[in-house]
Design a protein around this motif. Sequence first.
Motif, short mmCIF file in Angstrom:
data_model
loop_
_atom_site.label_atom_id
_atom_site.label_comp_id
_atom_site.label_asym_id
_atom_site.label_seq_id
_atom_site.Cartn_x
_atom_site.Cartn_y
_atom_site.Cartn_z
N LEU A 96 0.83 -1.19 0.00
CA LEU A 96 0.00 0.00 0.00
C LEU A 96 0.87 1.25 0.00
O LEU A 96 1.87 1.32 0.70
CB LEU A 96 -0.89 0.02 1.25
N ALA A 97 0.48 2.24 -0.77
CA ALA A 97 1.11 3.56 -0.69
C ALA A 97 0.04 4.59 -1.01
O ALA A 97 0.07 5.24 -2.04
CB ALA A 97 2.30 3.67 -1.64
N HIS A 98 -0.95 4.66 -0.11
CA HIS A 98 -2.01 5.66 -0.28
C HIS A 98 -1.39 7.01 0.02
O HIS A 98 -0.78 7.21 1.08
CB HIS A 98 -3.17 5.35 0.66
N THR A 99 -1.55 7.95 -0.91
CA THR A 99 -0.69 9.12 -0.83
C THR A 99 -1.15 10.22 -1.77
O THR A 99 -2.12 10.05 -2.52
CB THR A 99 0.74 8.70 -1.21
N TYR A 100 -0.42 11.32 -1.77
CA TYR A 100 -0.57 12.33 -2.81
C TYR A 100 0.80 12.63 -3.41
O TYR A 100 1.82 12.55 -2.73
CB TYR A 100 -1.23 13.61 -2.29
N TRP A 115 3.02 6.54 5.33
CA TRP A 115 3.55 5.20 5.04
C TRP A 115 5.05 5.28 5.09
O TRP A 115 5.63 6.28 4.65
CB TRP A 115 3.09 4.71 3.66
N PHE A 116 5.69 4.27 5.63
CA PHE A 116 7.13 4.31 5.80
C PHE A 116 7.86 4.29 4.45
O PHE A 116 7.54 3.50 3.58
CB PHE A 116 7.60 3.11 6.64
N SER A 117 8.83 5.17 4.29
CA SER A 117 9.74 5.19 3.14
C SER A 117 8.99 5.18 1.80
O SER A 117 9.25 4.36 0.92
CB SER A 117 10.70 4.00 3.21
N VAL A 118 8.07 6.11 1.64
CA VAL A 118 7.21 6.13 0.45
C VAL A 118 8.03 6.31 -0.84
O VAL A 118 7.63 5.83 -1.91
CB VAL A 118 6.14 7.23 0.57
N GLY A 119 9.18 6.97 -0.74
CA GLY A 119 9.99 7.21 -1.93
C GLY A 119 10.56 5.97 -2.57
O GLY A 119 10.93 5.99 -3.75
N THR A 120 10.64 4.88 -1.82
CA THR A 120 11.18 3.64 -2.39
C THR A 120 10.16 2.91 -3.25
O THR A 120 10.52 1.96 -3.95
CB THR A 120 11.66 2.69 -1.27
N ALA A 121 8.91 3.34 -3.20
CA ALA A 121 7.86 2.64 -3.95
C ALA A 121 7.23 3.51 -5.02
O ALA A 121 6.95 3.04 -6.12
CB ALA A 121 6.77 2.15 -2.98
N GLN A 126 1.07 4.53 -7.20
CA GLN A 126 0.62 4.57 -5.81
C GLN A 126 -0.73 3.88 -5.61
O GLN A 126 -1.18 3.17 -6.49
CB GLN A 126 0.56 6.03 -5.34
N SER A 127 -1.34 4.08 -4.46
CA SER A 127 -2.51 3.35 -4.00
C SER A 127 -2.08 1.91 -3.70
O SER A 127 -1.22 1.72 -2.84
CB SER A 127 -3.65 3.40 -5.01
N GLY A 134 6.99 1.52 -12.53
CA GLY A 134 8.03 2.52 -12.62
C GLY A 134 9.04 2.21 -13.71
O GLY A 134 9.19 2.95 -14.69
N LEU A 135 9.71 1.08 -13.57
CA LEU A 135 10.75 0.70 -14.54
C LEU A 135 10.15 0.37 -15.90
O LEU A 135 10.70 0.74 -16.94
CB LEU A 135 11.56 -0.48 -14.00
N ARG A 136 9.02 -0.32 -15.91
CA ARG A 136 8.40 -0.69 -17.18
C ARG A 136 7.88 0.54 -17.92
O ARG A 136 8.01 0.65 -19.14
CB ARG A 136 7.28 -1.69 -16.94
#
Length: 327
Positions: free
Chosen positions: A28-32, A52-58, A72-73, A80-82
């Motif tokens: 999960l990375a619910h975010t803006y 969420w912990f360390s959101v930048g890694t995801a 996200q979500s 990202g890579l694809r």
Amino acid sequence: MRPLFIILCAAFFSFNSLAQLNRPNDPLAHTYSIVARDAKTGEMAVAVQSHWFSVGTAVSWGEAGVGVVATQSFTNKSFGLRGLAMLKAGLSPQEAMDSLLNNDDGKAFRQVAILDVKGRVATHTGAKCIDEAGHANGDNFSVQANMMLNDTVVPTMEEAWKKHSDLALAERMVKVLDAAQAQGGDIRGKQSAALLVVKAEASNEPWNDRVLDLRVDDHQNPVLELNRLVKVYRAYEHMNQGDYFVEKGKMQEAMNQYNSAMEMFPENLEMQYWTAITLANDGKTDQAVKMLQKIYKQDANWRELTKRLPKVGLLEVEDQELKKLLK
């Protein structure tokens, strides 16, 4: 009635099981977040904040000369890579988005934004992203959010992006995050943030193609801390420019840059120290001594470092001057 009841129950549980199967098992990375391009420099960036912990890694992905992606979500990191690989192969952001989502059983739970070097964007907010969820985009930017406290977050982010067009890209991105948080941001609160900036064009030195890569993995006020780190980065830009002028023998220009850095962070001992060493190498021993004495009082280890510099050629003074510097 009983057979009908059994049939209805069976249908309900079958539907519920199907929904569970369709829901992805991704983190999960619910975010803006915001993906954006500076129309003046061509630099591209992703900025994000979440409870969420360390959101930048995801969430944040980028490559110089290619583009940036925010996923996200229910986060599918492979997007990202694809996504970047598809942009690199010549696909437009929308074509890349369509390809990523085409065979994705969890697309209803995804939120994704893609931006390329031309400033074109594609954004997807799945129907099952948790309210409040939505996005807004235009030339050179896209803002997107899910699980927000209210529905004012996204329009406020868009407004902030347009309002601060006079700022450098990194500072402009932080302003957008700050504006979102001021509207309530993530309904769960705050925890981590990240900012990635890549160059407009790729070079033969890919290790230098990231302009900025800052992450605040766990903090009570991550956007505030991210803003502080951007300021530290700017101060060290002055330090690096000062070092460049020293190499070119332009000592006054070097001192101007060092002074600018120290004005931004007057409590930073390292900035003070290397400024003092530059003064010493320029023959201004007395000025260097005054600075070094104040530094040594706060941390004696800097005196020990001074002793080690002549051996590697970073401090080129006579023995008499060295003794003064170590006083």
